[in-house]
Write a protein that holds these residues in place. Structure first.
Motif, mmCIF file in Angstrom:
data_model
loop_
_atom_site.group_PDB
_atom_site.id
_atom_site.type_symbol
_atom_site.label_atom_id
_atom_site.label_comp_id
_atom_site.label_asym_id
_atom_site.label_seq_id
_atom_site.Cartn_x
_atom_site.Cartn_y
_atom_site.Cartn_z
ATOM 1 N N ASP A 11 -10.383 -1.473 1.312
ATOM 2 C CA ASP A 11 -11.064 -1.557 -0.281
ATOM 3 C C ASP A 11 -12.344 -2.049 -0.215
ATOM 4 O O ASP A 11 -12.502 -2.894 0.545
ATOM 5 C CB ASP A 11 -10.032 -2.724 -0.931
ATOM 6 C CG ASP A 11 -8.665 -2.086 -1.490
ATOM 7 O OD1 ASP A 11 -8.561 -0.939 -1.204
ATOM 8 O OD2 ASP A 11 -7.986 -2.630 -2.180
ATOM 9 N N GLY A 25 -11.072 2.474 -2.953
ATOM 10 C CA GLY A 25 -9.820 2.417 -2.079
ATOM 11 C C GLY A 25 -9.569 3.561 -1.234
ATOM 12 O O GLY A 25 -9.765 4.655 -1.807
ATOM 13 N N GLU A 75 -12.661 -4.411 -6.914
ATOM 14 C CA GLU A 75 -12.565 -3.152 -6.193
ATOM 15 C C GLU A 75 -13.210 -2.080 -6.730
ATOM 16 O O GLU A 75 -12.813 -1.855 -8.035
ATOM 17 C CB GLU A 75 -11.106 -2.803 -6.074
ATOM 18 C CG GLU A 75 -10.583 -1.581 -5.262
ATOM 19 C CD GLU A 75 -9.298 -1.108 -5.410
ATOM 20 O OE1 GLU A 75 -8.188 -2.023 -5.757
ATOM 21 O OE2 GLU A 75 -8.883 0.062 -4.965
ATOM 22 N N LYS A 94 0.836 -1.433 0.051
ATOM 23 C CA LYS A 94 0.224 -0.101 0.092
ATOM 24 C C LYS A 94 1.005 1.411 -0.136
ATOM 25 O O LYS A 94 2.218 1.103 0.101
ATOM 26 C CB LYS A 94 -1.103 0.105 1.254
ATOM 27 C CG LYS A 94 -2.242 -1.030 1.013
ATOM 28 C CD LYS A 94 -3.150 -0.775 0.108
ATOM 29 C CE LYS A 94 -4.269 -1.774 -0.288
ATOM 30 N NZ LYS A 94 -5.055 -1.715 -1.363
HETATM 31 MG MG MG Z 1 -6.704 0.397 -4.881
#
Ligand code: MG
Ligand code: 4AD
Length: 464
Positions: free
Chosen positions: A379, A390, A387, A362
């Motif tokens: 997420d 985020g 996804e 990340k």
């Molecule tokens: Mg993402």
């Protein structure tokens, strides 16, 4: 006479003299009478124009072909045919613009989405893209309404920037330098001081870092604008130019962040069901008969919250029980959309919010957990998409942030402006990014992200 939109006409009582303008979808009939389906984009539904050949001359009738634009004057009458309550008994028809049936690209037998992408300049004229465009508009409006009603400030973050917010390096460079004659410094490196901005600049991948400056000043902001990523991903879920909504909130922790994200997407889905039902029903019937049901299904239930570590356990158990994934999965890997979809569609059967990711997969700005291994990212994963959002709580501690920037080999100097938020009156804060086209994939049920944006940009494709 004032022109009425077809959407209005279809809701009116018979009896009035009306004027409609639009494009011909189809023409059928016999020698005495022609039935013309006219659409002006105000609704998915056409109005039927009845043209009696004793009233409308033969020459005009001949020029009325699919795609031609018309102005029709006549009386709105009750329709005997099924499918519509009213129709126009034409007294006068003007062909505004002819349309050569031999050349009109939408006249072709092939109406597949793939074919339509090859005539993307004309595909907006189809029922499908009319529906998508109206839903896209409704969602954009609902996004502004949602945040406005909550007192958020719409912040305009720059499109041209020197910062790579996500640290992924997938940026499109912006330059006015002559590519055949690039100025070099003494060491032979590109001399960006000669470039337009006097430094290396790119198109933004995210407005978040500037968004944090806004949130730590006026409390709660959101951005809504185009973002650009030069990832070479030719998938049905990636665009090189896509729109993102990024709220950022001072005094929010990760739980507040998750709550807002869930409330936000549910609000948008509800708004679509309340305001776009004709278009949704059309898309449901044409492409995806589970669409309306799936939209309703996310409203009533709480999204499943699960840590990354728990999710890895679930996926590893699935593999042990014979489930096959294309990509391997173990603690420390970034999930692929096949993993995300397994969690959402097979395991939990509802949207999932994943939290507490390994810090190494990340971005640098995420708040570190006490375990020293994970960060407070989240997420939001949706059926059929994976996804859709985020986000994270941000690292508000000056020391920890600086250490992380150093660990990742990033330049502190370039980020001084960002680090200042932690130097002067730092506060806990959090935010997230919703991919607008990913949301539209979910709401419209379309399978390919190229079909929910009017002019898609993908690798090797930037027409118009
Ligand atoms: Mg993402
Ligand atoms: O997860 P991402 O990379 O997060 C950020 O950019 C953060 N700065 C957001 C924040 O916390 N303020 O991107 C956010 C979302 C993804 O969840 C996805 O929906 C969408 O943006 N997205 C894309 N959509 C279409 N094409 C692409 N290439 C996309 N990349 C990300």
């Amino acid at each position: 006479m004032k022109r009425s939109k077809i959407k209005e006409l279809l809701g009116m009582q018979p009896g009035a003299e009306v004027l409609a303008k639009g494009w011909v979808r189809t023409k059928r009939g016999n020698k005495q009478v022609k039935f013309i389906a006219l659409n002006d984009g105000s609704t998915i539904n056409n109005i039927q124009v009845v043209a009696n050949t004793e009233i409308i001359d033969e020459e005009t009738i001949k020029r009325i072909t699919t795609g031609a634009s018309l102005a029709v004057k006549g009386e709105l009458v009750a329709s005997i045919g099924s499918g519509q309550a009213v129709e126009i008994q034409a007294k006068e028809i003007e062909v505004i613009g002819e349309c050569d049936p031999m050349r009109f690209p939408l006249q072709k037998k092939d109406t597949s989405l793939e074919y339509l992408r090859s005539v993307a300049h004309m595909r907006l004229r189809t029922n499908t893209f009319g529906a998508v465009l109206r839903i896209r508009h409704a969602m954009a409006f609902a996004i502004h309404k949602f945040f406005n009603d909550k007192g958020f400030v719409y912040l305009h973050t720059p499109l041209i920037t020197e910062s790579d917010a996500e640290g992924a390096g997938d940026m499109f460079q912006v330059t006015t330098m002559d590519l055949k004659n690039i100025p070099l410094d003494k060491k032979g490196n590109v001399d960006f001081s000669k470039d337009f901005f006097g430094k290396k600049t790119s198109l933004t991948v995210s407005g978040q870092l500037e968004g944090e400056l806004g949130a730590t000043a006026v409390g709660e902001i959101y951005t809504f604008g185009p973002t650009f990523r030069a990832e070479n991903s030719n998938t049905p879920r990636h665009l090189a130019e896509f729109w993102m909504i990024e709220p950022e909130m001072a005094f929010y922790d990760i739980n507040d962040d998750m709550e807002l994200a869930e409330e936000f997407v549910k609000y948008l889905v509800q708004y679509a069901l309340d305001h776009c039902m004709d278009d949704l029903q059309f898309l449901n019937d044409k492409y995806d008969d589970g669409l309306v049901e799936r939209l309703r299904s996310v409203l009533g239930i709480a999204f499943q919250r699960v840590t990354y570590t728990e999710a890895v356990d679930i996926l590893e158990k699935a593999v042990a029980n014979g489930k096959q994934f294309e990509y391997p999965v173990h603690w420390g890997t970034d999930f692929q959309s096949e993993h995300e979809r397994y969690l959402v569609e097979q395991h939990f059967g509802k949207p999932v919010i994943l939290i507490d990711f390994p810090k190494d997969i990340k971005a640098f700005y995420m708040k570190q957990n006490e375990d020293g291994k994970t960060v407070r990212g989240m997420d939001v994963l949706f059926p059929k998409i994976g996804e859709i959002i985020g986000g994270s709580e941000r690292e508000a501690d000056l020391q920890k942030l600086e250490t992380r920037i150093d660990e990742l080999g990033m330049s502190r100097k370039n980020l001084e402006w960002y680090i200042d938020t932690r130097r002067y009156g730092t506060v806990p804060h959090a935010g997230f990014g919703l991919g607008f086209e990913r949301l539209l994939l979910f709401v419209t049920g379309m399978a390919n992200i190229r079909d929910v944006i009017p002019f898609p940009r993908t690798p090797k494709n930037a027409e118009f």
